[in-house]
Design a protein around this motif. Structure first.
Motif, short mmCIF file in Angstrom:
data_model
loop_
_atom_site.label_atom_id
_atom_site.label_comp_id
_atom_site.label_asym_id
_atom_site.label_seq_id
_atom_site.Cartn_x
_atom_site.Cartn_y
_atom_site.Cartn_z
N ALA A 73 4.48 -28.84 -6.47
CA ALA A 73 4.21 -30.14 -7.08
C ALA A 73 3.22 -30.99 -6.28
O ALA A 73 2.77 -32.04 -6.75
CB ALA A 73 5.52 -30.91 -7.26
N ASP A 74 2.85 -30.55 -5.09
CA ASP A 74 1.94 -31.32 -4.24
C ASP A 74 0.51 -31.30 -4.78
O ASP A 74 0.05 -30.27 -5.27
CB ASP A 74 1.93 -30.77 -2.81
CG ASP A 74 3.24 -30.97 -2.07
OD1 ASP A 74 4.08 -31.77 -2.54
OD2 ASP A 74 3.42 -30.33 -1.02
N LYS A 75 -0.18 -32.43 -4.66
CA LYS A 75 -1.58 -32.50 -5.09
C LYS A 75 -2.49 -31.75 -4.12
O LYS A 75 -3.55 -31.29 -4.49
CB LYS A 75 -2.03 -33.96 -5.19
CG LYS A 75 -1.29 -34.72 -6.27
CD LYS A 75 -2.27 -35.48 -7.13
CE LYS A 75 -1.52 -36.31 -8.15
NZ LYS A 75 -1.66 -35.84 -9.48
N ALA A 76 -2.06 -31.62 -2.87
CA ALA A 76 -2.83 -30.91 -1.84
C ALA A 76 -1.88 -30.32 -0.82
O ALA A 76 -0.74 -30.78 -0.67
CB ALA A 76 -3.81 -31.86 -1.17
N GLY A 77 -2.36 -29.29 -0.12
CA GLY A 77 -1.54 -28.67 0.91
C GLY A 77 -2.41 -27.89 1.88
O GLY A 77 -3.59 -27.65 1.62
N ALA A 78 -1.82 -27.50 2.98
CA ALA A 78 -2.55 -26.74 4.00
C ALA A 78 -2.78 -25.31 3.54
O ALA A 78 -2.03 -24.76 2.74
CB ALA A 78 -1.76 -26.74 5.30
N CYS A 79 -3.85 -24.73 4.06
CA CYS A 79 -4.17 -23.33 3.82
C CYS A 79 -4.70 -22.75 5.12
O CYS A 79 -5.59 -23.35 5.73
CB CYS A 79 -5.23 -23.20 2.71
SG CYS A 79 -5.77 -21.49 2.45
#
Length: 73
Positions: free
Chosen positions: A46-52
């Motif tokens: 559900a997050d708009k952004a996240g780490a990769c």
């Protein structure tokens, strides 16, 4: 956030909106694929952004896509 013009992003064909993926260059792209569905994405669905891990210290858009996409198990 990762800039689409960042050299690593360009090399991987990263776009912040999966629907803008270059389907001629990246034939493996399929509708419905995006960062939230990728095994490398470290945020919640559900997050708009996240780490990769491909972009150390930066976040990717949940709606984004790159050629390293690997469907979550």
């Amino acid at each position: 956030m990762v800039d689409e013009k960042d050299p690593q992003a360009v090399a991987l064909g990263y776009v912040s909106e999966a629907k803008r993926a270059d389907v001629k260059k990246y034939a493996k792209y399929a509708a419905g694929q995006n960062c939230t569905g990728c095994a490398l994405y470290q945020g919640k669905a559900a997050d708009k952004a996240g780490a990769c891990p491909l972009f150390a210290g930066k976040q990717v858009a949940g709606a984004g896509w790159c050629s390293a996409y690997a469907k979550k198990a």
